[in-house]
Write an enzyme that holds these catalytic residues in place. Sequence first.
Site, short mmCIF file in Angstrom:
data_model
loop_
_atom_site.label_atom_id
_atom_site.label_comp_id
_atom_site.label_asym_id
_atom_site.label_seq_id
_atom_site.Cartn_x
_atom_site.Cartn_y
_atom_site.Cartn_z
N GLY A 127 26.72 39.66 38.14
CA GLY A 127 25.61 40.58 37.90
C GLY A 127 24.82 40.84 39.17
O GLY A 127 23.74 40.28 39.36
N TYR A 128 25.35 41.67 40.01
CA TYR A 128 24.71 41.96 41.30
C TYR A 128 24.19 43.40 41.34
O TYR A 128 23.01 43.66 41.26
CB TYR A 128 25.70 41.75 42.45
CG TYR A 128 25.71 40.35 43.01
CD1 TYR A 128 25.41 39.26 42.22
CD2 TYR A 128 26.03 40.13 44.35
CE1 TYR A 128 25.42 37.98 42.74
CE2 TYR A 128 26.04 38.85 44.88
CZ TYR A 128 25.74 37.78 44.08
OH TYR A 128 25.75 36.52 44.60
N THR A 161 32.72 43.97 36.91
CA THR A 161 34.16 43.93 36.68
C THR A 161 34.50 42.93 35.58
O THR A 161 34.06 41.78 35.62
CB THR A 161 34.89 43.54 37.98
OG1 THR A 161 34.54 44.50 38.98
CG2 THR A 161 36.40 43.54 37.80
N GLU A 244 33.22 35.96 49.33
CA GLU A 244 33.88 37.13 48.75
C GLU A 244 34.74 37.80 49.81
O GLU A 244 35.78 38.36 49.54
CB GLU A 244 32.81 38.10 48.23
CG GLU A 244 33.41 39.31 47.52
CD GLU A 244 32.33 40.27 46.99
OE1 GLU A 244 32.72 41.29 46.44
OE2 GLU A 244 31.13 39.99 47.13
#
Lengths: 397, 376
Positions: A127-128, A161, A244
């Site tokens: 949740g960014y 996603t 990431e």
Amino acid sequence: MDLQFTPEEIAFRDEVRDFIAAKYPAQLKGRRRGDADLTKQDYLSWHKVLAEKGWVAPSWPLEYGGQDWTSTQKYIFNNEMARAECLQLMPFGLVMVAPVIWTFGRQDQKDYFLPRIYNGEDWWCQGYSEPGAGSDLASLTTRAVRDGDHYIVNGSKTWTTMAQFADMMFCLVRTDPDVKPQKGISFLLIDMKTPGITVQPIITMDGGHEVNQIFLEDVRVPVANRVGEENEGWTYAKVLLGHERSGIAGVARSKQQIARLKALAADTSQNGVPLSEDPDFSRKIAALEIDLLALEYTDLRVLASESAGNGPGPESSILKIKGTEVQQRITELLVEAAGYYGNPYLRGMSYEGDNFPIGPEEAVGTAPEYFNMRKTSIYGGSNEIQRNIIAKAVLGL
Amino acid sequence: MDFSFTEEQTLLRNSVQRFIQDNYDFDSRQKIVHSDSGWNPDHWKAFAELGLLAAPFDEQYGGFSGGPVETMIVMEEFGRGLVVEPYLQTVILCGGLINMAGSEKQKSDLLPKIAGGELVLACAYAEPQGRYNLADLLTRAEKSGDGYVLNGQKAVVVGAPWADKLIVSARTSGDQRNKDGISLFIVDKAADGVSTRDYPTVDGQRASEIKFENVKLDAAALLGAEGAALPVLEAAVDAAIAGLCAEAVGCMRVLTDATVEYCKTRKQFGQPIGNFQVLQHRMVDMFMECEQSLSMTYMVNLKLDEDEAERVKAASSAKAQIGKSGRFVGQQAVQLHGGMGMTDELNVGHYFKRLTMIDSQFGNVDYHLRRFAAAS
């Protein structure tokens, strides 16, 4: 400096290869990440096989189930996975939130969440991004207000996603609106079953459902589910963004994709000669392979530097930019090779059909894949943002 | 030298624009694409009423005696609206073939029906093994009595699911890639021995794979001289390329305008992202690609009547240009819209998809670079 594998490394390669041959779930053969028909169970079936073997998270610290592999072994492992076209597991739990938990979490959070991530008991989403906070992530406005032992969270997250499968979300929320944007952010772990959470699918232009918008309305999150200190979430998130990026080059996967491109070009006739023998087309593939080779050795240098104890630095932005450019270019050439047969849109239809198939099988889905891969230069910090990072942090501009 | 439009041409453009505005906003377009049939026959009738289907044909066949400039105008506006109805296939490509090669009887039978919206056609010229070579044909029409028997398979015939009749290229003599020995036939899609597999295309149209198994054709099905169809087919495809270029220009302009507008309003880091020079230059490049493509579109539409070598150079250079520009403009429009550009909901991705498929239609950049070089 040495580019050769030792006999031990070759033995390791064979061990990985044999393991995949023996244990890769049959129903996943030929399926790719992003394949619309892949279910949560499909992903988990492979996750569990890897977890059982102890290989689901080789980069984790040993105490949580990682492996003490050298960077060469990690390289070999990734290569073999790509070579066999194994389904890539989603990174949100294994690669993204886990390092934040073991670095900044409390002991009880580590004890509870890490084994669950390792064993695939919780599916995580990120949740960014928010509708108003993309490249400028620090401007996020999802608000968390303290109410006793809980935060009450309101706002919206987007481009999330695989949230449709998620049990948990790691989420950046604003806990102090009155300070510099980076200062007032906290890092929460939110149970997706909490009342007030709605997941709304976003269909992308290729027709797939990978991303979602999430609405949070008076969602009560226990304060115990905050990682680290209140208002320090941005620091943790940056660590996560570093993780990431490492591995984002996707070299091994791109090699496999180039093999697929060559197979399609070899199967495509142009004036009776395979397209793979066309000087123009083979030159394009060669240029791409050379870009990939350069990327591979840059990736290996970064990997070696990481194993020597240096964290992922701003140079990893090179891997993001060049890696995604290569990935996109491959799909561009797949569409070129497919010619007219890039056009049929067969999602939900059988390739063979009742009486006859449509074009060469390798051409099926090439265009949707090309469309889908445009996301790679947008997500994870757009390539424009990555160039800004290099300009500022590396070149000092 | 004159690049201005006549009053009639301006009126034509206005009427197409008005139609799109009133009937073909993006949501309506998506409803058509997702409907069972994938097109709207009522719109087709409206095109007939507006005279669009009659634009290029002579008056004696119910036409308005226009030419490439008129169809260019229609196609550019259709590009802006992402129109899926088969104007290019029926009017420009198949209408062009009938106009160029048809007997008096075929012309007076078929062209008025096209102009009136009663006849929809698709052109089955590509084959699975043939890639972009129009002469690479395995489909054969063998003489049988007064007529022919047709056997073979055709690839990605755009618009075929909506078509009443097909124009089919087939070999009446010669080997697989001989330039001689190719003939065109008008084939009823409902004829015995014609089987189709229909599917949607990634750009929102419909197409078919088509098999011909011992399809009996009478002599009147032959379009043009037996064995001499390749030059006609090439000329008609070049005219279709000219129309396709105009469609691409329409798509590119929408994308460029939308991207500029978005970057002016989307704020990050406390300011519109259009303030960032790196994005400004990107949009300038998009704008320049649009202008270059428009120039080439005018050029090719004005050169269709020149001798073969000039026409081929014009068509191939324009097609190579729009292939290259379309890819750049499409990719950058998506990139600058960020995640929104990736969505099915926003129109941007749909223009990008159409531009991608325009590149492969009638031969991609590589094919046309070579064709241009060979003709130069």
